[in-house]
Design an enzyme around this catalytic site. Structure first.
Site, PDB file in Angstrom:
ATOM      1  N   SER A 280       0.846  -1.204   0.000  1.00 14.80           N
ATOM      2  CA  SER A 280       0.000   0.000   0.000  1.00 14.80           C
ATOM      3  C   SER A 280       0.874   1.244   0.000  1.00 14.80           C
ATOM      4  CB  SER A 280      -0.861   0.031   1.265  1.00 14.80           C
ATOM      5  OG  SER A 280      -0.059   0.280   2.400  1.00 14.80           O
ATOM      6  N   ASP A 281       0.399   2.320  -0.612  1.00 19.88           N
ATOM      7  CA  ASP A 281       1.014   3.607  -0.323  1.00 19.88           C
ATOM      8  C   ASP A 281       0.780   3.863   1.164  1.00 19.88           C
ATOM      9  OD1 ASP A 281       2.317   6.011  -0.345  1.00 19.88           O
ATOM     10  OD2 ASP A 281       1.255   6.806  -2.080  1.00 19.88           O
ATOM     11  N   TRP A 282       1.570   4.777   1.718  1.00 15.55           N
ATOM     12  CA  TRP A 282       1.587   4.940   3.181  1.00 15.55           C
ATOM     13  C   TRP A 282       0.237   5.489   3.679  1.00 15.55           C
ATOM     14  CZ3 TRP A 282       5.169   2.403   1.384  1.00 15.55           C
ATOM     15  CH2 TRP A 282       6.303   2.025   2.096  1.00 15.55           C
ATOM     16  N   GLY A 283      -0.525   4.605   4.271  1.00 15.98           N
ATOM     17  CA  GLY A 283      -1.839   5.017   4.758  1.00 15.98           C
ATOM     18  C   GLY A 283      -2.938   4.866   3.732  1.00 15.98           C
ATOM     19  N   ALA A 284      -2.658   4.189   2.635  1.00 12.19           N
ATOM     20  CA  ALA A 284      -3.682   4.054   1.576  1.00 12.19           C
ATOM     21  C   ALA A 284      -4.582   2.843   1.786  1.00 12.19           C
ATOM     22  CB  ALA A 284      -3.005   3.960   0.211  1.00 12.19           C
TER      23      ALA A 284
END
Ligand code: BGC
Length: 802
Positions: A280-284
C-alpha cells in the site's frame, strides 16, 4: 498553490474504514469485483526463489505470517520486522525515485522527468543501477521507485517530475529499464503509484465541517484508456521482473486503489501475470479483508493512516485466519510474493541498515518493539563515482529549444551577466525542501532547484549551483561575471536600477527561472515562479543576447519565447546535484545538447485539455463529490494537439543540437508472416501478459547522418498511425512506438532500427478483452525528429485474418 495533504497532514483526517456507496455518483465508471486473488507460481524465471520462499513459509506460524505482511516502526520509512529465530533480518523500504531520501552521504540524481528528456536507454538503465547500488549499500532492500503514476495527464500535476513522460511508450521504456537497472545490483524495485494517481489535490480523504468523510478523488478511466495509457508502462515493468508495486491513494472508478480487486487481482496479477507483491502507499489501506481479498499483499506503514492506531492487517489477520474469515492460503501467497523476489535477488546476504538512517528517520526506531541490526558502519558514503554519471545524464538531458544568432555554445565571452533567484546556492540547508508549501515559506526564494519536494526529494551531500560553476569556468577566460540574484530587485519596474548594477552590457546574459513542485501539491501556474516573465522582460531590456535557462518539475509556458533578445532557451528540469557543472558543459559546448521534450509546451495555457480538479473551490461538501472523469480518453498531450490541430509552442519530442542531422532510406521489413491473427495466440501468461504481445511483427529502419561540423547525438523517433476506419473512435492520430539515441561524429551515418511488436500495432479491444490488430487497412509509420517533424513515412502491409 493548491493545498492538499502530505504525510502527517494527510492522515489526521484518515477515518475511512469502508467505502461509502453514494447514489449521487453520476459517473458511469465502476470497478467490478474480481476474486479470488491469483496465486503466484514463480513463473518468469523465479522458480528456484519461489521454492526457497515456500521453504521459508513452511517454518512460519500464523502470527509470524501476519508480521511478514504488516509494517512496523523501525529505522526505515517502511519496515518488515526481523524474525531472528529464522535468521531473517527484516526488510527496509526507502524512498525514493531520485535519491535514497532518509540518508546522508548519498547522491541526488537527475529526476525522472529529466532522465526521460535524455531519450537514452543506456542512461535509463545506468541511473537505475547506480540508484540501486546506493540503496543496497545503505541496507535498503526495497526502493520505493520508479514512478509511472502519475503518467503526467495534467500539466500542473505535483508529482509529474518523479515520473517520466505523459507518453506511455517513453515512460514504459524509462520505467522498465530503471527497474532492470535497480534489480541488476540486488535491490528490489517498487513501481508506483498503481494507478491513476494523476493529481495531488484530494489524493487522500478529508473531512467536511459536519465531520463527514470526503472520499479521495476517483480517477474514472475507461478500459481502453486504462490499457493503452496508464497500464502500459506497468506492463513493461512487470515484464522486466519488477519485485513490487505500490497501490495508490486515489480511488479508481469509485474503488480505492489498494482494495481494487479488478485492478489488482484481475489486471495486475491475472492479465499481466505479476509475481511480486502489492504494497500500500503509506496510509492508503482502508480495510482489512476487503483489501487482502482485493489483492493487497503488504500494509504500510502498518498503522491506520499514520495515526499510530493498529493496522487493518497485523493482529486482525491472525484473528481472521483463526476464525475462518480469511483463508490461510491467501496469507501464504502474500508471504510467498514478498519472499520470492527477496530470494531471487539474493537479499539473504544484504548489507545491514546504515545506523544514520535510523537517526534521520522521523520514526524513532527506539520505539520499535523489534531488534534491528544497526551494528554496521554509520554514515557510509555510498556515492562511488556516481557524480560523473549524474553530470552526464543531466547534461545530455538538457533541451535546447531556441538558438538564434549562434548564441550557443558560448565562445569565451568576456563579460557574463547572471540573473535570477535560481542561479546561486541554496540558502537554507541541503535538505531545504522539507517545507512543502515552499512558495509561502520565508527565505526559500533564494537558491537553485535541483530536485522537487516530498518523498521524492534527496538530502544533498554536494550541490553545484549554476553561478558557482559559471564563475569557475569563466576564470579560464579571465571573464567578468556580474549578477543580480534577487528577483524582487530584478523585477522592479526601475530598469535603470538593474542596468546600474550591471555595467557594461554583458556579452551574454544568463537568466535562471525556477518552478517549485512537490508531492502533496499541484501547481497553480504554468509560467515559472517568482515573477519570471517580468524578470525576462527586464533583463532583455538591458541585454540583447539573453539565454533563458529553466529548472522545473514540469511543463512551463514561455510567453517570452519569441522575444528577439531571448536568443537561446535551455530546459534543464531538475538536474540533481551536479546541476551547475552539467549546465556549463552544455553552455560551453563540451557536451552537445541532445535532450528532447518528453511533453508538449503549449502556446496558450488554454490549449491544454486536462486540468487539476478542485472541488473545494466550489465549496462542495458532498462526500463523493471528487470525481475526475478522464473523458479525453487516449488524447492527452501531443495526441490532443494532433487531434485538434493546435500548433504548440514546442512540440513533444523537440530538441535542437549544435550540429545538424539528416534522415533517409526508410524501409519496412515484415517478420515472417504476412497473414496474421487479429488477436495474439493463446499462450500461458508470463510476467508482462501474453508473451505473443511482444512478438516483433515488423522492423522499420532508416539512416541518420550528422551533416554538421561537430559530434552530436540524435534522437530519431518513430510514430505509428493505426487506420481510423478499422479502429474504434478515439484512436490517436499517431503514437510514439520507437526511439533511439545515436551519437555520431561530424559526417558520420548510421542505420537505426525500430522493431514493432504486436502490442505496438494493436489497440485494446474492449469487447474481446484483448489486444487487436486493426482488421482492415494497414498501419502507417512516420520517422523523424519530433512529433511534428517527420520527414519519412511508409506503411506496414499485411493481411489480418483468423
Ligand atoms: C508517497 C509514496 C512514498 C511514501 C513513503 C507517500 O506519501 O505517496 O510515494 O513512497 O509516502 O514515504
Amino acid at each position: 498553490m493548491v493545498r492538499t495533504s502530505w504525510k502527517a497532514a494527510a492522515f489526521t483526517s484518515f477515518l475511512v474504514a469502508t467505502q461509502a456507496q453514494d447514489s449521487t455518483v453520476s459517473s458511469q465508471y465502476t470497478s467490478p469485483t474480481v476474486y479470488p486473488s491469483p496465486n503466484s507460481t514463480g513463473s518468469g524465471g523465479w522458480d528456484a526463489a519461489y521454492a526457497q520462499a515456500q521453504q521459508f513459509l513452511s517454518q512460519l506460524n500464523v502470527t509470524e505470517k501476519s508480521w511478514m505482511v504488516t509494517g512496523v516502526r523501525g529505522p526505515c520509512v517502511g519496515n518488515i520486522a526481523p524474525i531472528p529465530r529464522l535468521g531473517f533480518g527484516g526488510l527496509c523500504l526507502q524512498d525514493g525515485p531520485a535519491a535514497i531520501r532518509i540518508a546522508d552521504y548519498a547522491s541526488v540524481f537527475p529526476a525522472g522527468i529529466t532522465t526521460a528528456s535524455s531519450w537514452d536507454k543506456n542512461f535509463f538503465f545506468q541511473r537505475g543501477a547506480a540508484l540501486g547500488e546506493e540503496f543496497r549499500d545503505k541496507g535498503a532492500h526495497v526502493i520505493l521507485a520508479p514512478v509511472a503514476g502519475p503518467l503526467g495527464r495534467v500539466a500542473l500535476g505535483g508529482r509529474n517530475w518523479e515520473g517520466f513522460s505523459p507518453d506511455p511508450y517513453l515512460t514504459g521504456s524509462t520505467f522498465s529499464l530503471s527497474v532492470e537497472g535497480m534489480q541488476s545490483v540486488g535491490a528490489q524495485a517498487c513501481g508506483k503509484h498503481y494507478i491513476g494517481n494523476e493529481q495531488e489535490t484530494q489524493r487522500n480523504p478529508s473531512m467536511n465541517d459536519e465531520g463527514e468523510t470526503i472520499l479521495a478523488i476517483s480517477s474514472n478511466i475507461d478500459d481502453r484508456t486504462m490499457h493503452e495509457l496508464y497500464l502500459w508502462p506497468f506492463a513493461d515493468a512487470v515484464k522486466s521482473g519488477m519485485a513490487s508495486v505500490m497501490c495508490s491513494y486515489n480511488r479508481i472508478n469509485q474503488t480505492y486503489g489498494c482494495e481494487n480487486s479488478k485492478l489488482l487481482n484481475g489486471v495486475l496479477k491475472d492479465e499481466l501475470g505479476f509475481q511480486g507483491y502489492v504494497v500500500s502507499d503509506w496510509g492508503a489501506t482502508h480495510s482489512g479483508l476487503q483489501s487482502i481479498n482485493g489483492g493487497l499483499d503488504m500494509d504500510m506503514p502498518g498503522t491506520i493512516g499514520w495515526t499510530g492506531s493498529a493496522s487493518y492487517f497485523g493482529g486482525n489477520i491472525t484473528t481472521a485466519v483463526q476464525n475462518g474469515s480469511l483463508a490461510e492460503s491467501r496469507l501464504d501467497d502474500m508471504v510467498l510474493r514478498i519472499m520470492t523476489p527477496y530470494y531471487f535477488l539474493r537479499q539473504e546476504n544484504y548489507p545491514t541498515v546504515d545506523p544514520s538512517t535510523a537517526d534521520l528517520n522521523s520514526f524513532d526506531p527506539a520505539e520499535s518493539n523489534y531488534t534491528w541490526n544497526l551494528e554496521g558502519e554509520g554514515s557510509r558514503d555510498v556515492r562511488g563515482n556516481h557524480a560523473q554519471l549524474i553530470h552526464d545524464i543531466a547534461a545530455q538531458s538538457t533541451i535546447l529549444l531556441k538558438n538564434t544568432n549562434g548564441t550557443l555554445p558560448l565562445r569565451s565571452p568576456k563579460n557574463i551577466g547572471v540573473f535570477g533567484n535560481d542561479a546561486a546556492d541554496l540558502a537554507n540547508g541541503l535538505y531545504n525542501y522539507a517545507d512543502l508549501n515552499y512558495a509561502a515559506s520565508p527565505g526559500y526564494d533564494l537558491g537553485t532547484i535541483a530536485v522537487g519536494g516530498g518523498s521524492g526529494q534527496g538530502r544533498f551531500t554536494t550541490l553545484v549551483a549554476p553561478l558557482e560553476a559559471i564563475k569557475r569556468r569563466a576564470m579560464q577566460d579571465n571573464s567578468v561575471v556580474q549578477y543580480v540574484l534577487s528577483n524582487e530587485v530584478a523585477t522592479g519596474s526601475d530598469n535603470p536600477a538593474l542596468s546600474g548594477k550591471i555595467y557594461p552590457e554583458p556579452d551574454v546574459c544568463l537568466v535562471f527561472l525556477k518552478t517549485w513542485v512537490s508531492e502533496g501539491y499541484d501547481r497553480n501556474a504554468y509560467e515559472a515562479d517568482w515573477n519570471s516573465t517580468q524578470l525576462v522582460t527586464n533583463v532583455t531590456s538591458i541585454c540583447s543576447n539573453t539565454v533563458v535557462i529553466t529548472h522545473s518539475g514540469g511543463i512551463n509556458t514561455m510567453p517570452w519565447a519569441d522575444n528577439e533578445n531571448v536568443t537561446a532557451i535551455l530546459v534543464a528540469h531538475f538536474p540533481g546535484e551536479q546541476s551547475g557543472n552539467s549546465l556549463v558543459s552544455v553552455l560551453y559546448g563540451d557536451v552537445n545538447p541532445s535532450g528532447h521534450l518528453p511533453y508538449t509546451i503549449a502556446a496558450e495555457e488554454s490549449d491544454y485539455n486536462t486540468k487539476v480538479i478542485n472541488m473545494t473551490i466550489d465549496n462542495n461538501t458532498d462526500p463523493n463529490a471528487w470525481q475526475d472523469d478522464f473523458t479525453e480518453g487516449l488524447l492527452i498531450d501531443y495526441r490532443h494537439f494532433d487531434q485538434e490541430d493546435i500548433e504548440p509552442l514546442f512540440e513533444f519530442g523537440f530538441g535542437l543540437s549544435y550540429t545538424t542531422f539528416n534522415m533517409s532510406s526508410l524501409s519496412v521489413g515484415l517478420s515472417a508472416n504476412t497473414t496474421l491473427g487479429q488477436y495474439p495466440a493463446n499462450s500461458t501468461i508470463q510476467p508482462g501478459g501474453n508473451p505473443d504481445l511482444y512478438t516483433v511483427l515488423a522492423t522499420v529502419s532508416a539512416t541518420v547522418s550528422n551533416t554538421g561540423d561537430v559530434y552530436g547525438a540524435a534522437v530519431p523517433q518513430l510514430y505509428v498511425s493505426l487506420p481510423t476506419d478499422s479502429t474504434p473512435e478515439g484512436t490517436p492520430v499517431k503514437v510514439l512506438r520507437g526511439f533511439e539515441k545515436i551519437s555520431l561524429a561530424a559526417g558520420a551515418s548510421q542505420q537505426v532500427q525500430f522493431p514493432l511488436t504486436r502490442r505496438d500495432l494493436s489497440y485494446w479491444d474492449i469487447s474481446a478483452q484483448d489486444w487487436a490488430l486493426p482488421a482492415d487497412g494497414t498501419p502507417s509509420v512516420q520517422v523523424g525528429w519530433s512529433s511534428r517533424d517527420l520527414p519519412l513515412n511508409g506503411t506496414i502491409t499485411w493481411m489480418v485474418g483468423g
